[in-house]
Design a protein around this motif. Structure first.
Motif, PDB file in Angstrom:
ATOM      1  N   LEU A  37     -20.494  72.555  58.686  1.00  0.00           N
ATOM      2  CA  LEU A  37     -21.512  71.650  58.139  1.00  0.00           C
ATOM      3  C   LEU A  37     -22.730  71.573  59.057  1.00  0.00           C
ATOM      4  CD1 LEU A  37     -19.140  68.831  56.866  1.00  0.00           C
ATOM      5  CD2 LEU A  37     -20.640  70.225  55.423  1.00  0.00           C
ATOM      6  N   ARG A  38     -22.499  71.507  60.343  1.00  0.00           N
ATOM      7  CA  ARG A  38     -23.626  71.463  61.274  1.00  0.00           C
ATOM      8  C   ARG A  38     -24.415  72.768  61.244  1.00  0.00           C
ATOM      9  NH1 ARG A  38     -20.909  68.281  66.504  1.00  0.00           N
ATOM     10  NH2 ARG A  38     -21.191  66.186  65.646  1.00  0.00           N
ATOM     11  N   ALA A  39     -23.690  73.876  61.083  1.00  0.00           N
ATOM     12  CA  ALA A  39     -24.364  75.173  61.023  1.00  0.00           C
ATOM     13  C   ALA A  39     -25.234  75.279  59.789  1.00  0.00           C
ATOM     14  CB  ALA A  39     -23.328  76.296  61.040  1.00  0.00           C
ATOM     15  N   VAL A  40     -24.738  74.828  58.636  1.00  0.00           N
ATOM     16  CA  VAL A  40     -25.538  74.950  57.415  1.00  0.00           C
ATOM     17  C   VAL A  40     -26.722  73.985  57.455  1.00  0.00           C
ATOM     18  CG1 VAL A  40     -24.449  73.256  55.852  1.00  0.00           C
ATOM     19  CG2 VAL A  40     -25.304  75.416  54.944  1.00  0.00           C
ATOM     20  N   ALA A  41     -26.544  72.809  58.076  1.00  0.00           N
ATOM     21  CA  ALA A  41     -27.671  71.878  58.222  1.00  0.00           C
ATOM     22  C   ALA A  41     -28.760  72.490  59.106  1.00  0.00           C
ATOM     23  CB  ALA A  41     -27.189  70.550  58.803  1.00  0.00           C
ATOM     24  N   ALA A  42     -28.340  73.145  60.206  1.00  0.00           N
ATOM     25  CA  ALA A  42     -29.311  73.795  61.099  1.00  0.00           C
ATOM     26  C   ALA A  42     -30.007  74.945  60.385  1.00  0.00           C
ATOM     27  CB  ALA A  42     -28.599  74.305  62.357  1.00  0.00           C
ATOM     28  N   ARG A  43     -29.248  75.682  59.589  1.00  0.00           N
ATOM     29  CA  ARG A  43     -29.861  76.801  58.863  1.00  0.00           C
ATOM     30  C   ARG A  43     -30.854  76.291  57.825  1.00  0.00           C
ATOM     31  NH1 ARG A  43     -26.362  82.019  57.273  1.00  0.00           N
ATOM     32  NH2 ARG A  43     -26.057  81.788  59.512  1.00  0.00           N
ATOM     33  N   LEU A  44     -30.534  75.151  57.203  1.00  0.00           N
ATOM     34  CA  LEU A  44     -31.459  74.572  56.222  1.00  0.00           C
ATOM     35  C   LEU A  44     -32.742  74.102  56.913  1.00  0.00           C
ATOM     36  CD1 LEU A  44     -32.056  73.719  53.333  1.00  0.00           C
ATOM     37  CD2 LEU A  44     -30.811  71.586  53.760  1.00  0.00           C
ATOM     38  N   ASP A  45     -32.610  73.488  58.076  1.00  0.00           N
ATOM     39  CA  ASP A  45     -33.803  73.090  58.840  1.00  0.00           C
ATOM     40  C   ASP A  45     -34.657  74.315  59.187  1.00  0.00           C
ATOM     41  OD1 ASP A  45     -33.850  70.314  59.027  1.00  0.00           O
ATOM     42  OD2 ASP A  45     -32.459  70.272  60.716  1.00  0.00           O
ATOM     43  N   LEU A 196     -21.054  74.067  49.953  1.00  0.00           N
ATOM     44  CA  LEU A 196     -20.189  73.676  51.057  1.00  0.00           C
ATOM     45  C   LEU A 196     -19.943  72.165  51.056  1.00  0.00           C
ATOM     46  CD1 LEU A 196     -18.637  74.272  53.661  1.00  0.00           C
ATOM     47  CD2 LEU A 196     -20.822  74.115  54.901  1.00  0.00           C
ATOM     48  N   VAL A 197     -21.002  71.412  50.870  1.00  0.00           N
ATOM     49  CA  VAL A 197     -20.867  69.956  50.859  1.00  0.00           C
ATOM     50  C   VAL A 197     -19.980  69.507  49.698  1.00  0.00           C
ATOM     51  CG1 VAL A 197     -22.121  67.799  50.466  1.00  0.00           C
ATOM     52  CG2 VAL A 197     -23.008  69.482  52.094  1.00  0.00           C
ATOM     53  N   GLU A 198     -20.179  70.105  48.524  1.00  0.00           N
ATOM     54  CA  GLU A 198     -19.345  69.737  47.381  1.00  0.00           C
ATOM     55  C   GLU A 198     -17.875  70.047  47.670  1.00  0.00           C
ATOM     56  OE1 GLU A 198     -18.765  70.590  42.603  1.00  0.00           O
ATOM     57  OE2 GLU A 198     -20.461  71.478  43.657  1.00  0.00           O
ATOM     58  N   CYS A 199     -17.615  71.163  48.317  1.00  0.00           N
ATOM     59  CA  CYS A 199     -16.247  71.532  48.673  1.00  0.00           C
ATOM     60  C   CYS A 199     -15.600  70.439  49.532  1.00  0.00           C
ATOM     61  CB  CYS A 199     -16.254  72.863  49.415  1.00  0.00           C
ATOM     62  SG  CYS A 199     -14.677  73.335  50.155  1.00  0.00           S
ATOM     63  N   VAL A 200     -16.309  70.007  50.582  1.00  0.00           N
ATOM     64  CA  VAL A 200     -15.768  68.985  51.475  1.00  0.00           C
ATOM     65  C   VAL A 200     -15.563  67.672  50.732  1.00  0.00           C
ATOM     66  CG1 VAL A 200     -16.228  67.623  53.555  1.00  0.00           C
ATOM     67  CG2 VAL A 200     -16.783  70.060  53.512  1.00  0.00           C
ATOM     68  N   LEU A 201     -16.545  67.281  49.937  1.00  0.00           N
ATOM     69  CA  LEU A 201     -16.441  66.010  49.226  1.00  0.00           C
ATOM     70  C   LEU A 201     -15.321  66.024  48.192  1.00  0.00           C
ATOM     71  CD1 LEU A 201     -20.221  65.088  48.729  1.00  0.00           C
ATOM     72  CD2 LEU A 201     -18.639  64.299  50.501  1.00  0.00           C
ATOM     73  N   ARG A 202     -15.134  67.159  47.522  1.00  0.00           N
ATOM     74  CA  ARG A 202     -14.053  67.249  46.540  1.00  0.00           C
ATOM     75  C   ARG A 202     -12.685  67.098  47.211  1.00  0.00           C
ATOM     76  NH1 ARG A 202     -15.082  68.273  41.447  1.00  0.00           N
ATOM     77  NH2 ARG A 202     -17.093  69.187  40.849  1.00  0.00           N
ATOM     78  N   LEU A 203     -12.538  67.656  48.372  1.00  0.00           N
ATOM     79  CA  LEU A 203     -11.263  67.549  49.088  1.00  0.00           C
ATOM     80  C   LEU A 203     -10.909  66.106  49.430  1.00  0.00           C
ATOM     81  CD1 LEU A 203     -11.573  70.602  51.524  1.00  0.00           C
ATOM     82  CD2 LEU A 203      -9.995  70.385  49.591  1.00  0.00           C
ATOM     83  N   HIS A 204     -11.938  65.260  49.478  1.00  0.00           N
ATOM     84  CA  HIS A 204     -11.710  63.862  49.859  1.00  0.00           C
ATOM     85  C   HIS A 204     -12.040  62.891  48.724  1.00  0.00           C
ATOM     86  CE1 HIS A 204     -10.925  64.697  54.148  1.00  0.00           C
ATOM     87  NE2 HIS A 204     -11.726  65.729  53.950  1.00  0.00           N
ATOM     88  N   GLY A 205     -12.218  63.414  47.515  1.00  0.00           N
ATOM     89  CA  GLY A 205     -12.483  62.546  46.372  1.00  0.00           C
ATOM     90  C   GLY A 205     -13.787  61.785  46.465  1.00  0.00           C
ATOM     91  N   LYS A 206     -14.808  62.391  47.068  1.00  0.00           N
ATOM     92  CA  LYS A 206     -16.083  61.691  47.277  1.00  0.00           C
ATOM     93  C   LYS A 206     -17.266  62.462  46.687  1.00  0.00           C
ATOM     94  CE  LYS A 206     -14.588  59.249  51.423  1.00  0.00           C
ATOM     95  NZ  LYS A 206     -14.902  58.893  52.824  1.00  0.00           N
ATOM     96  N   VAL A 207     -17.026  63.173  45.584  1.00  0.00           N
ATOM     97  CA  VAL A 207     -18.112  63.959  44.986  1.00  0.00           C
ATOM     98  C   VAL A 207     -19.274  63.070  44.539  1.00  0.00           C
ATOM     99  CG1 VAL A 207     -18.657  65.651  43.196  1.00  0.00           C
ATOM    100  CG2 VAL A 207     -16.419  65.669  44.268  1.00  0.00           C
ATOM    101  N   SER A 208     -18.988  61.807  44.312  1.00  0.00           N
ATOM    102  CA  SER A 208     -20.066  60.895  43.885  1.00  0.00           C
ATOM    103  C   SER A 208     -21.161  60.757  44.933  1.00  0.00           C
ATOM    104  CB  SER A 208     -19.488  59.509  43.573  1.00  0.00           C
ATOM    105  OG  SER A 208     -18.855  58.974  44.726  1.00  0.00           O
ATOM    106  N   LEU A 209     -20.895  61.216  46.161  1.00  0.00           N
ATOM    107  CA  LEU A 209     -21.923  61.153  47.206  1.00  0.00           C
ATOM    108  C   LEU A 209     -22.974  62.261  47.074  1.00  0.00           C
ATOM    109  CD1 LEU A 209     -19.870  60.341  50.445  1.00  0.00           C
ATOM    110  CD2 LEU A 209     -21.462  58.839  49.234  1.00  0.00           C
ATOM    111  N   MET A 210     -22.716  63.249  46.237  1.00  0.00           N
ATOM    112  CA  MET A 210     -23.639  64.386  46.148  1.00  0.00           C
ATOM    113  C   MET A 210     -25.096  63.982  45.937  1.00  0.00           C
ATOM    114  SD  MET A 210     -22.297  67.405  46.714  1.00  0.00           S
ATOM    115  CE  MET A 210     -23.206  68.663  45.806  1.00  0.00           C
ATOM    116  N   PRO A 211     -25.404  63.072  44.984  1.00  0.00           N
ATOM    117  CA  PRO A 211     -26.822  62.701  44.799  1.00  0.00           C
ATOM    118  C   PRO A 211     -27.422  61.965  46.000  1.00  0.00           C
ATOM    119  CG  PRO A 211     -25.503  62.125  42.869  1.00  0.00           C
ATOM    120  CD  PRO A 211     -24.547  62.455  43.959  1.00  0.00           C
ATOM    121  N   GLU A 212     -26.560  61.437  46.888  1.00  0.00           N
ATOM    122  CA  GLU A 212     -27.069  60.785  48.093  1.00  0.00           C
ATOM    123  C   GLU A 212     -27.457  61.802  49.160  1.00  0.00           C
ATOM    124  OE1 GLU A 212     -27.502  57.532  48.073  1.00  0.00           O
ATOM    125  OE2 GLU A 212     -26.679  57.544  46.034  1.00  0.00           O
ATOM    126  N   ILE A 213     -27.088  63.044  48.941  1.00  0.00           N
ATOM    127  CA  ILE A 213     -27.345  64.099  49.920  1.00  0.00           C
ATOM    128  C   ILE A 213     -28.374  65.096  49.412  1.00  0.00           C
ATOM    129  CG2 ILE A 213     -26.244  65.964  51.245  1.00  0.00           C
ATOM    130  CD1 ILE A 213     -23.580  64.245  50.755  1.00  0.00           C
TER     131      ILE A 213
END
Length: 244
Positions: A37-45, A196-213
Motif C-alpha cells: 500500500l505504501r509503495a502504490v501510494a508513493a507511485r501515485l504521488d 489494491l485498496v479494494e482487495c484489502v478492504l474486501r478482505l476486512h468487509g470495509k469496501v464502503s470506505l472506497m469513496p472516502e479514498i
C-alpha cells in the motif's frame, strides 16, 4: 478501474488526496499489505508529480510562443510598457492633494507591486478600472484627459497578446504527446491503486470506505464500487478530457 473521463484539472487533487487517504485509512487495516500500500501510494504521488511537470512545461511553451509571436512583429513589449505606465499613474496620483486615497482606489486596495506583477489579461482589467477612477476623480487630476488617452492606448496594445494567450490556452486542451503519456501513466497507476485498496478492504468487509479514498467514486450509502470491467460510456455521455 480509473475513470478515463476524469477531468485534467482534477487529477492532481485526486492523486494527492488518494495517496494521503491510502496512508491514513488503509495502511493500518492490514499489516500484511502495508508495504504494498505504501509503495502504490508513493507511485501515485510520483505519477501525479510527473503529470504536473508535463502540464507546466506545456503551459510555459505555449505562453512563450504567444510572447515570441508579439516580439516577432517588432512591437514594444506591451506588458512592460503597461506596467510602467500604471506605476507612473499611481505615483502621480499619490502626489496630488488627497492622493493617497486616489492611489488606493486606482490599485483597488492592492499594493503597487501586486498590480505590476499581473499577467496581461489582469493588467488590462486594472487599466480599465483605472480609466473609471480617472473619470470619477477628474477634478483631482487636471491632466486627466492625457492620462486617460495614454491608459487607453496601453490597454489596447495588450489586446493582441491577451488574445494570443487565450488561443494558446485553447490549444493546450489538445494534449501534447508528453502530457498524454503522463496522463495515461497516471490513470494506470490510479486504477492499480484502486484495485489494491479494494482487495484489502474486501478482505476486512470495509469496501464502503472506497469513496472516502477515491474521489471519482460516488458517495453512496451501500458498499458499492465501480466494477472491475465497467461498461464503456457512449461519447455523448462523457466529457472529453481537457487541460484546464
Amino acid at each position: 478501474m480509473s475513470d478515463p473521463y476524469i477531468y485534467q484539472r482534477d487529477i492532481e487533487v485526486y492523486g494527492r488526496f488518494t495517496a494521503s487517504q491510502i496512508q491514513k485509512l488503509v495502511v493500518p487495516i492490514d499489516p500484511g499489505f502495508k508495504q504494498a500500500l505504501r509503495a502504490v501510494a508513493a507511485r501515485l504521488d510520483a505519477a501525479t508529480d510527473a503529470l504536473r511537470k508535463a502540464m507546466t512545461k506545456a503551459t510555459a511553451a505555449a505562453v512563450a510562443t504567444a510572447a515570441s509571436g508579439v516580439a516577432r512583429k517588432g512591437q514594444v513589449d506591451p506588458v512592460a510598457a503597461g506596467r510602467e505606465l500604471m506605476r507612473r499613474l499611481v505615483e502621480h496620483a499619490a502626489s496630488r492633494p488627497g492622493g493617497v486615497a486616489l492611489a488606493r482606489d486606482l490599485l483597488q486596495g492592492q499594493t503597487l507591486i501586486t498590480v505590476l506583477r499581473r499577467r496581461p489579461a489582469k493588467l488590462a482589467a486594472a487599466m480599465a478600472h483605472a480609466l473609471e477612477v480617472i473619470e470619477q476623480h477628474r477634478r483631482q487630476l487636471p491632466d486627466h484627459e492625457a492620462w486617460a488617452a495614454e491608459i487607453e492606448r496601453a490597454r489596447d496594445a495588450l489586446a493582441p497578446l491577451t488574445r494570443s494567450v487565450r488561443k494558446s490556452r485553447l490549444a493546450r486542451r489538445t494534449m501534447t504527446p508528453e502530457v498524454k503519456a503522463a496522463r495515461d501513466e497516471w490513470l494506470n497507476v490510479y486504477g492499480a491503486a484502486k484495485l489494491l485498496v479494494e482487495c484489502v478492504l474486501r478482505l476486512h468487509g470495509k469496501v464502503s470506505l472506497m469513496p472516502e479514498i477515491f474521489d471519482d467514486l460516488p458517495k453512496t450509502t451501500h458498499a458499492a464500487v465501480a466494477p472491475i470491467n465497467p461498461a464503456p460510456r457512449s461519447s455523448s455521455d462523457a466529457p472529453a478530457p481537457t487541460l484546464s
